[in-house]
Write a protein that holds these residues in place. Structure first.
Motif: not given
Length: 202
Positions: A17-22
């Motif tokens: 789960h990628f959340e608020k990932t740059s």
């Protein structure tokens, strides 16, 4: 997490789960993203590099792209939320094309056709955002009317393309398109026959 300036080769991400990932300045070479979920991710069409990398749900990946629209923050950089939103849609279209190219020879059919959906729809959405932004920025009535007319035409095109894409699975379910076509023909045949437009059909 921040993947800034990182390079990944032959890495596999499964059910992440990628959340608020740059991911804006990251490089992914021959990687896999299997059944990952995306929310508010940072991407870049100029600095992010994707090559030979498979994303199983590219449409969700593109739609999760995020930009800062906080007016207080943006005012420090002489920009606005409307401009940032407009630029984001263009960035998403460019990244969608890069993702489609990346999975064309390295992904499965489902990922490829989902990539087609992501690119075709986002390409039109970016054009709509362009006309909408310049429509709100112009002081010329003629320019406003011109941009509004083109924007309306593009919205209609997006609706038609989305409907046809849904019917044929963006090129992956031609059998379903054939069934839909036959069903439509039967509906018209029954309608015209019972309405008396075509005597003797029923």
């Amino acid at each position: 997490c921040d993947f800034r300036s990182s390079k990944w080769t032959d890495a596999k991400f499964s059910d992440c789960h990628f959340e608020k990932t740059s991911l804006s300045t990251s490089k992914f070479v021959d990687c896999q993203f299997n059944n990952c979920t995306w929310k508010s991710i940072g991407i870049s069409s100029n600095e992010m590099h994707i090559s030979g990398t498979r994303i199983s749900n590219p449409h969700d990946f593109i739609q999760a792209a995020y930009t800062n629209t906080d007016a207080n923050v943006l005012s420090q950089f002489s920009t606005s939320p409307s401009y940032q939103s407009y630029r984001l849609e263009g960035t998403k279209a460019k990244v969608a094309r890069a993702v489609l190219t990346s999975i064309q020879d390295h992904g499965d059919d489902d990922a490829f056709f989902d990539g087609v959906k992501a690119y075709i729809t986002q390409h039109l959405i970016a054009k709509i955002a362009d006309k909408k932004y310049y429509r709100t920025q112009t002081s010329s009535v003629l320019e406003w009317i011109k941009n509004a007319a083109i924007e309306s035409a593009l919205r209609l095109e997006l609706a038609i393309v989305s409907l046809s894409g849904w019917i044929n699975g963006w090129g992956g379910k031609l059998g379903r398109a054939l069934v839909a076509g036959l069903a439509l023909m039967i509906i018209f045949w029954a309608f015209y026959g019972t309405s008396g437009f075509v005597p003797g059909v029923l």
